[in-house]
Design an enzyme around this catalytic site. Structure first.
Site, PDB file in Angstrom:
ATOM      1  N   ASN A   7     -28.296  72.063  69.799  1.00 21.77           N
ATOM      2  CA  ASN A   7     -29.007  73.045  69.879  1.00 21.77           C
ATOM      3  C   ASN A   7     -30.341  73.038  71.650  1.00 21.77           C
ATOM      4  O   ASN A   7     -31.306  73.159  71.079  1.00 21.77           O
ATOM      5  CB  ASN A   7     -29.264  74.819  69.886  1.00 21.77           C
ATOM      6  CG  ASN A   7     -29.838  76.034  70.063  1.00 21.77           C
ATOM      7  OD1 ASN A   7     -30.310  76.276  70.892  1.00 21.77           O
ATOM      8  ND2 ASN A   7     -30.187  76.765  69.051  1.00 21.77           N
ATOM      9  N   ARG A  92     -24.525  74.995  71.722  1.00 22.39           N
ATOM     10  CA  ARG A  92     -24.802  76.307  71.359  1.00 22.39           C
ATOM     11  C   ARG A  92     -24.549  76.802  73.295  1.00 22.39           C
ATOM     12  O   ARG A  92     -25.889  75.536  74.284  1.00 22.39           O
ATOM     13  CB  ARG A  92     -25.551  76.350  71.282  1.00 22.39           C
ATOM     14  CG  ARG A  92     -26.177  77.944  70.965  1.00 22.39           C
ATOM     15  CD  ARG A  92     -27.551  78.934  70.351  1.00 22.39           C
ATOM     16  NE  ARG A  92     -27.624  80.079  70.195  1.00 22.39           N
ATOM     17  CZ  ARG A  92     -29.236  80.442  70.660  1.00 22.39           C
ATOM     18  NH1 ARG A  92     -30.231  79.647  70.258  1.00 22.39           N
ATOM     19  NH2 ARG A  92     -29.667  81.571  70.508  1.00 22.39           N
ATOM     20  N   HIS A 181     -26.600  86.462  70.259  1.00 20.02           N
ATOM     21  CA  HIS A 181     -26.947  86.352  69.114  1.00 20.02           C
ATOM     22  C   HIS A 181     -25.389  86.054  68.194  1.00 20.02           C
ATOM     23  O   HIS A 181     -24.846  86.930  67.044  1.00 20.02           O
ATOM     24  CB  HIS A 181     -27.680  86.977  67.764  1.00 20.02           C
ATOM     25  CG  HIS A 181     -28.838  86.774  68.033  1.00 20.02           C
ATOM     26  ND1 HIS A 181     -30.122  88.094  67.633  1.00 20.02           N
ATOM     27  CD2 HIS A 181     -30.061  85.697  68.076  1.00 20.02           C
ATOM     28  CE1 HIS A 181     -31.118  87.567  67.992  1.00 20.02           C
ATOM     29  NE2 HIS A 181     -31.292  86.792  67.953  1.00 20.02           N
ATOM     30  N   ARG A 242     -40.850  89.453  73.015  1.00 24.09           N
ATOM     31  CA  ARG A 242     -40.152  90.290  73.694  1.00 24.09           C
ATOM     32  C   ARG A 242     -40.386  92.096  73.569  1.00 24.09           C
ATOM     33  O   ARG A 242     -40.315  92.245  72.050  1.00 24.09           O
ATOM     34  CB  ARG A 242     -38.658  89.952  73.776  1.00 24.09           C
ATOM     35  CG  ARG A 242     -38.296  88.368  74.093  1.00 24.09           C
ATOM     36  CD  ARG A 242     -36.898  88.060  73.974  1.00 24.09           C
ATOM     37  NE  ARG A 242     -36.727  86.867  73.671  1.00 24.09           N
ATOM     38  CZ  ARG A 242     -35.557  86.364  72.828  1.00 24.09           C
ATOM     39  NH1 ARG A 242     -34.700  86.669  72.483  1.00 24.09           N
ATOM     40  NH2 ARG A 242     -35.563  85.340  72.413  1.00 24.09           N
ATOM     41  N   GLU A 386     -25.395  79.615  61.781  1.00 24.90           N
ATOM     42  CA  GLU A 386     -24.521  79.082  63.471  1.00 24.90           C
ATOM     43  C   GLU A 386     -24.269  78.329  63.282  1.00 24.90           C
ATOM     44  O   GLU A 386     -22.723  77.984  64.438  1.00 24.90           O
ATOM     45  CB  GLU A 386     -25.791  79.481  64.334  1.00 24.90           C
ATOM     46  CG  GLU A 386     -26.431  81.950  63.898  1.00 24.90           C
ATOM     47  CD  GLU A 386     -27.572  81.718  64.920  1.00 24.90           C
ATOM     48  OE1 GLU A 386     -27.075  81.875  66.519  1.00 24.90           O
ATOM     49  OE2 GLU A 386     -28.950  81.348  64.399  1.00 24.90           O
TER      50      GLU A 386
END
Length: 399
Positions: A7, A92, A181, A242, A386
């Site tokens: 990732n 990813r 996600h 964010r 994940e």
């Protein structure tokens, strides 16, 4: 088959190595950080051995991944004898646009499309692509697979993904809701159904992936039908740094007032907002909760705003689904934040939620039912993985 999962971020590389024969077994994981800065950090955690750390200049991703491969084969803290034992590498990749509806073997065509999509995810896709290219250089010929954050959400209907702008921007520039996600939302929904002995094909599920980045997804019959993140990961919930949902007029007002250019506005909504700026206590929810417990009213207000936004999305998606059978909390905050979970589920009896305060209290990082036995809607904490999704998809495509 041993699979390396990468990732790659702009200045970091998270990795895991799993043995996928029979049941998946984690062999090692770690992270390379501060790539390109004066001094980098490397942390390697082999299963059953002592953690290994190193500080040294890490000028680029090639050096970083080379350090990972060296650590994996090191006599003292390695987990394999030779890099040739790595049968495949799974990556990813943040944005798959409308090209990728599932994980795919990386080909020249796939690389070209990932590169094209850098315009839609300039903070993520370039680094993801760099990881792919570095692996080609360091381990030439190794099969590689891309697993996309967006692919699970490609089942959304147009009524959910279209924005209220001139249609030409969708046709020409593919500006629409994509969602992110996806690997986590898919994984926890399937895992919850296995635990409950339910067929995902006849369940209405709402998954709340709550962490520094956060999103809520509505899942019907095993498919994503709506999700809170949009064209970028900025939309939706209030996140660590964010903004989440924000009146565009307010953004334009702030930009004009502060004399911001486009780059500065992008930095503002991605890195200078969210819980960090709202609370004034940083982006870590533990620090914000601690401040709130010690009487910081600004921290308390920000926590209430965070949970309230999640609650609104749960209610909206229950309406979109026509009810809800399973409500899931996952991610760093979802798995560990009992106060957030309680606030979201408060006064939700009208949705069939009978929340169990005692079952919820103090639970961190474990799969658990937190609704009462008679609750029509089952509320669950489900730990996500994940990297396991990426490794599994890679294994299934390569074998």
């Amino acid at each position: 088959m041993k699979v390396l999962v990468l990732n790659c971020g702009s200045s970091s590389i998270k990795y895991q190595v799993m043995d996928m024969n029979n049941e998946p077994v984690l062999l090692a994981k770690g992270i390379v950080e501060r790539i390109g800065l004066e001094m980098g950090d490397f942390t390697h955690k082999p299963v059953g051995k002592d953690k290994y750390t190193k500080q040294c200049p890490i000028p680029n991703h090639t050096v970083g991944i080379d350090m990972v491969l060296a650590a994996l084969t090191d006599k003292a803290h390695g987990v394999i004898n030779d890099v040739k034992e790595i049968a495949a590498c799974g990556h990813r990749v943040a944005h798959g646009g409308e090209y990728f509806k599932k994980s795919e073997l990386i080909t020249e065509d796939a690389k070209a499309k990932i590169k094209e999509l850098c315009a839609l995810a300039p903070l993520h896709n370039p680094a993801n692509l760099e990881g792919i290219l570095v692996m080609e250089k360091l381990l030439p010929g190794i099969p590689q697979v891309a697993v996309f954050d967006t692919s699970f959400h490609q089942t959304m209907p147009s009524k959910a993904y279209l924005y209220g702008v001139d249609y030409k921007y969708y046709e020409q520039d593919k500006i629409r809701r994509y969602g992110f996600h996806g690997t986590s939302h898919k994984f926890v929904a399937e895992k919850a159904c296995r635990i409950l002995g339910k067929d995902i094909k006849n369940q209405k599920i709402i998954t709340c992936h709550l962490g520094n980045g956060a999103s809520v997804t509505a899942i019907q019959n095993g498919e994503s039908v709506d999700t809170s993140m949009g064209f970028t990961p900025v939309e939706g919930l209030i996140m660590g740094t964010r903004t989440g949902d924000l009146d565009l007029g307010a953004l334009l007002y702030i930009a004009e007032k502060e004399n911001m250019n486009v780059k500065e506005m992008n930095n503002f909504v991605n890195k200078k907002s969210g819980m960090a700026s709202l609370s004034g206590c940083g982006s870590d929810m533990r620090d914000i909760e601690d401040a709130a417990m010690h009487g910081n009213t600004r921290a308390l207000d920000s926590l209430k705003a965070y949970a309230y936004r999640v609650k609104k999305y749960v209610g909206a998606y229950a309406a979109a689904l026509g009810g809800v059978d399973i409500l899931i909390f996952t991610g760093g905050v979802g798995e560990n934040g009992d106060n957030v979970r309680a606030c979201v589920c408060e006064k939700m009896e009208f949705l069939g939620i009978e929340f169990d305060e005692n079952a919820n209290h103090g639970v961190k990082g474990q799969d658990k039912m937190i609704s009462k036995p008679d609750s029509k809607t089952k509320v669950m904490i489900i730990t996500t993985d994940e990297e396991l999704v990426i490794a599994t998809d890679t294994y299934n495509i390569i074998k």
